[in-house]
Design a protein around this motif. Structure first.
Motif, PDB file in Angstrom:
ATOM      1  N   LYS A 285       0.865  -1.186   0.000  1.00 15.32           N
ATOM      2  CA  LYS A 285       0.000   0.000   0.000  1.00 15.32           C
ATOM      3  C   LYS A 285       0.895   1.228   0.000  1.00 15.32           C
ATOM      4  O   LYS A 285       1.738   1.391   0.905  1.00 15.32           O
ATOM      5  CB  LYS A 285      -0.922   0.000   1.215  1.00 15.32           C
ATOM      6  CG  LYS A 285      -1.905   1.135   1.162  1.00 15.32           C
ATOM      7  CD  LYS A 285      -3.064   0.963   2.102  1.00 15.32           C
ATOM      8  CE  LYS A 285      -4.051   2.075   1.844  1.00 15.32           C
ATOM      9  NZ  LYS A 285      -5.265   1.949   2.607  1.00 15.32           N
ATOM     10  N   SER A 286       0.747   2.065  -1.009  1.00 24.08           N
ATOM     11  CA  SER A 286       1.657   3.209  -1.117  1.00 24.08           C
ATOM     12  C   SER A 286       1.059   4.255  -2.036  1.00 24.08           C
ATOM     13  O   SER A 286       0.416   3.934  -3.034  1.00 24.08           O
ATOM     14  CB  SER A 286       2.997   2.718  -1.708  1.00 24.08           C
ATOM     15  OG  SER A 286       3.857   3.798  -2.013  1.00 24.08           O
ATOM     16  N   ASN A 287       1.327   5.506  -1.732  1.00 21.36           N
ATOM     17  CA  ASN A 287       1.086   6.565  -2.711  1.00 21.36           C
ATOM     18  C   ASN A 287       2.241   6.485  -3.715  1.00 21.36           C
ATOM     19  O   ASN A 287       3.412   6.551  -3.320  1.00 21.36           O
ATOM     20  CB  ASN A 287       1.069   7.929  -2.015  1.00 21.36           C
ATOM     21  CG  ASN A 287       1.022   9.061  -3.030  1.00 21.36           C
ATOM     22  OD1 ASN A 287       0.218   9.047  -3.959  1.00 21.36           O
ATOM     23  ND2 ASN A 287       1.919  10.024  -2.888  1.00 21.36           N
ATOM     24  N   LEU A 288       1.908   6.273  -4.992  1.00 21.59           N
ATOM     25  CA  LEU A 288       2.920   6.094  -6.047  1.00 21.59           C
ATOM     26  C   LEU A 288       4.005   5.133  -5.554  1.00 21.59           C
ATOM     27  O   LEU A 288       3.695   4.007  -5.187  1.00 21.59           O
ATOM     28  CB  LEU A 288       3.468   7.451  -6.507  1.00 21.59           C
ATOM     29  CG  LEU A 288       2.374   8.447  -6.973  1.00 21.59           C
ATOM     30  CD1 LEU A 288       2.996   9.748  -7.448  1.00 21.59           C
ATOM     31  CD2 LEU A 288       1.474   7.867  -8.065  1.00 21.59           C
ATOM     32  N   MET A 289       5.286   5.598  -5.519  1.00 21.71           N
ATOM     33  CA  MET A 289       6.359   4.696  -5.055  1.00 21.71           C
ATOM     34  C   MET A 289       6.941   5.142  -3.724  1.00 21.71           C
ATOM     35  O   MET A 289       8.077   4.786  -3.389  1.00 21.71           O
ATOM     36  CB  MET A 289       7.480   4.670  -6.092  1.00 21.71           C
ATOM     37  CG  MET A 289       7.097   3.985  -7.377  1.00 21.71           C
ATOM     38  SD  MET A 289       8.497   3.947  -8.488  1.00 21.71           S
ATOM     39  CE  MET A 289       9.627   2.889  -7.642  1.00 21.71           C
ATOM     40  N   ASP A 290       6.165   5.913  -2.959  1.00 19.41           N
ATOM     41  CA  ASP A 290       6.709   6.479  -1.715  1.00 19.41           C
ATOM     42  C   ASP A 290       7.259   5.398  -0.784  1.00 19.41           C
ATOM     43  O   ASP A 290       8.221   5.625  -0.053  1.00 19.41           O
ATOM     44  CB  ASP A 290       5.627   7.278  -0.962  1.00 19.41           C
ATOM     45  CG  ASP A 290       5.239   8.541  -1.723  1.00 19.41           C
ATOM     46  OD1 ASP A 290       5.865   8.818  -2.769  1.00 19.41           O
ATOM     47  OD2 ASP A 290       4.289   9.235  -1.284  1.00 19.41           O
ATOM     48  N   GLU A 291       6.594   4.218  -0.797  1.00 20.19           N
ATOM     49  CA  GLU A 291       7.008   3.152   0.143  1.00 20.19           C
ATOM     50  C   GLU A 291       7.929   2.123  -0.518  1.00 20.19           C
ATOM     51  O   GLU A 291       8.086   1.013  -0.001  1.00 20.19           O
ATOM     52  CB  GLU A 291       5.765   2.432   0.699  1.00 20.19           C
ATOM     53  CG  GLU A 291       4.714   3.343   1.331  1.00 20.19           C
ATOM     54  CD  GLU A 291       5.271   4.172   2.477  1.00 20.19           C
ATOM     55  OE1 GLU A 291       6.121   3.652   3.220  1.00 20.19           O
ATOM     56  OE2 GLU A 291       4.891   5.353   2.600  1.00 20.19           O
TER      57      GLU A 291
END
Ligand SMILES: C[S@@+](CC[C@H](N)C(=O)[O-])C[C@H]1O[C@@H](n2cnc3c(N)ncnc32)[C@H](O)[C@@H]1O
Length: 277
Positions: A166-172
């Motif tokens: 679970k991530s906004n774009l590739m933030d994680e």
């Protein structure tokens, strides 16, 4: 009521809601009876059990609910993926993006990719099946796609190749990645969609911002900032010019646009400048 009578009635009920009412009536009756479509032709005079159950499926389709949500499954590339409301139905044009990415993966011997906006898992599942040693980290910002993608990954036994996050774009995503692929939301917020899409498919999967290309541009910046070599994205038919202008300021080795089968601009592949990697 016999199969033949039931089909005739369903066909007229679907007349105004789909392009091929006879075909869709047959598909839905075959689904209802848990038989192949050919069975309907060879058993025209057999009585249909639970006609009310079938009528409720036809009513949903007559109300423009997509066929794939009614049966809970979508055909895509060489797989049958589970889908449900809240998860985008994979589109045939996305198969072109997969073929382009597959070419790069083979030529560059790429082992690690990330997908932004996994949805049903369509892209990551097909790529993992094509390349059994490929590993993909696939993100989504919503829970329903992550849950359904997990089911599809398990259906095709790809848990060892695809990691969902679970991530906004590739933030994680902090792992080392060689290529990013994405079919992000790219439609302008005020664009009026056909009712079968607007009323049933998830807004988070469709709308990319006021102009529409905001997420695409953010993805380009994020992938560059992470020092990743390749980015391949689907986009809207009218987004070539703004994306082309945008990447001029970003600095890329090349950007190649591709068209869909109808000849509309549909996406791009970017190779970021090597010295900056
Ligand atoms: C157009 S759908 C693509 C789904 C699938 N990859 C396909 O091609 O069928 C876009 C997906 O991106 C997800 N999404 C939207 N905004 C996102 C964000 N900021 N970060 C990660 N995923 C996002 C949506 O939930 C949706 O599942």
């Amino acid at each position: 009521m016999t199969i033949k009578q039931t089909l005739n009635r369903a066909k007229s009920q679907l007349q105004n809601s789909c392009e091929r009412p006879q075909y869709e009536a047959e598909l839905l009756l075959a689904y209802h009876l848990k038989k192949e479509r050919i069975y309907l032709m060879t058993h025209e005079y057999e009585e249909v059990c639970d006609v009310e159950g079938f009528e409720s499926l036809i009513e949903r389709r007559a109300n423009h609910e997509p066929y794939e949500y009614i049966v809970g499954e979508a055909s895509f590339y060489d797989v049958h993926l589970m889908v449900e409301k809240g998860v985008l139905i994979p589109r045939p044009e996305t198969e072109i993006l997969i073929d382009l990415v597959a070419d790069i993966i083979s030529k560059e011997k790429i082992c690690s990719i990330a997908e932004i906006g996994v949805g049903s898992g369509a892209i990551s599942v097909v790529l993992a099946r094509k390349f059994p040693t490929l590993h993909s980290i696939a993100t989504d910002i919503c829970d329903a796609p992550l849950r359904v993608a997990q089911q599809n990954i398990e259906k095709y036994k790809l848990q060892h190749q695809i990691t969902l996050r679970k991530s906004n774009l590739m933030d994680e995503v902090s792992e080392s990645i060689e290529l990013v692929v994405s079919n992000p939301p790219y439609i302008a917020d005020d664009f009026v969609l056909a009712s079968n899409v607007a009323e049933y498919e998830p807004k988070e999967a469709l709308f990319g911002g006021r102009v529409g290309d905001e997420l695409l541009k953010q993805i380009i910046l994020d992938v560059k900032a992470k020092g990743i070599g390749y980015l391949a994205c689907e986009m809207g038919y009218d987004q070539k010019e703004p994306i082309e202008a945008f990447v001029k300021d970003v600095g890329v080795e090349y950007i190649k646009f591709y068209q869909d089968l109808a000849g509309f601009d549909r996406g791009f592949v970017i190779r970021f400048i090597k010295e900056q990697l």
